[in-house]
Structures are given as C-alpha cells and as structure tokens.
Design a protein around this motif. Sequence first.
Motif, PDB file in Angstrom:
ATOM      1  N   THR A  65       0.814  -1.209   0.000  1.00 35.30           N
ATOM      2  CA  THR A  65       0.000   0.000   0.000  1.00 35.30           C
ATOM      3  C   THR A  65       0.848   1.260   0.000  1.00 35.30           C
ATOM      4  O   THR A  65       2.047   1.221   0.276  1.00 35.30           O
ATOM      5  CB  THR A  65      -0.909   0.038   1.246  1.00 35.30           C
ATOM      6  N   ASN A  79       2.641  -4.607   4.257  1.00 37.38           N
ATOM      7  CA  ASN A  79       1.948  -4.947   5.502  1.00 37.38           C
ATOM      8  C   ASN A  79       1.879  -6.465   5.627  1.00 37.38           C
ATOM      9  O   ASN A  79       1.317  -7.135   4.768  1.00 37.38           O
ATOM     10  CB  ASN A  79       0.524  -4.372   5.482  1.00 37.38           C
ATOM     11  N   LEU A  84       0.075  -9.020   7.231  1.00 35.77           N
ATOM     12  CA  LEU A  84      -1.233  -9.008   7.877  1.00 35.77           C
ATOM     13  C   LEU A  84      -1.383 -10.034   8.994  1.00 35.77           C
ATOM     14  O   LEU A  84      -2.184  -9.841   9.898  1.00 35.77           O
ATOM     15  CB  LEU A  84      -2.321  -9.192   6.818  1.00 35.77           C
ATOM     16  N   GLU A 126      -2.640   1.410   7.547  1.00 33.63           N
ATOM     17  CA  GLU A 126      -2.346   0.357   6.578  1.00 33.63           C
ATOM     18  C   GLU A 126      -2.164   0.938   5.181  1.00 33.63           C
ATOM     19  O   GLU A 126      -1.402   0.434   4.382  1.00 33.63           O
ATOM     20  CB  GLU A 126      -3.458  -0.692   6.570  1.00 33.63           C
TER      21      GLU A 126
END
Length: 101
Positions: free
Chosen positions: A44, A75, A77, A53
């Motif tokens: 991102t 990221n 997750l 995020e």
Amino acid sequence: ESSPSRSGPGLLSIAEVVKRLRTYITRLETRFGIEEGAFKHSITWVPPYSNAEGTPIDTEGMFELQEPQATLAVNLLNFDKVMQDRTLDLPEVRAARRPDD
C-alpha cells in the motif's frame, strides 16, 4: 537491452515492483524459519510518518509515486499469528570501540 517490464530508463512496471517486494517477503520467511507463503501481505501507499495500513497500489501500469512524500508499505497481515511461538536470534549488542582503545 531492456527488460520487457520496463518502458524507459529507470522505469519499472508495478508488476516488477510487486515481484521484488514478494522476493523480500520470501527472504523474511526464510530468515524466520517459516514456510514460504506463510505471510499474508498487502502492498500500500501510506503518508509519511503514518502507521495506517494505507491505500492499495494499482495492479497495472508503471510504478509512479502518488505524491512526493508517499511511502510504499508492505503490511504483513498475519505476522503476530505466524510468529506467536517463535523467537528471533538477535545479534549481541556491544559498545562501540574507540580507535584509541
């Protein structure tokens, strides 16, 4: 001779950038001793000094900064879940030596 993913000197396609970032993620998995593909991730754009995020990158076209101060973020997750029972071997911290020591 240029790579087919490039459209000019120093320019990369988003696909090439994502491929390079996935290689980095695989290196992290190897370093942590976990199976390849264990980390679920997103890539991102985030503003500087942000812990958000972020906004997903486009999946097609050429890689361009959205704004001059934008930061590309990877990221992980599920990092906490994947790493919950693992410990990391960190290097020993030692005081720096002065040249006259």
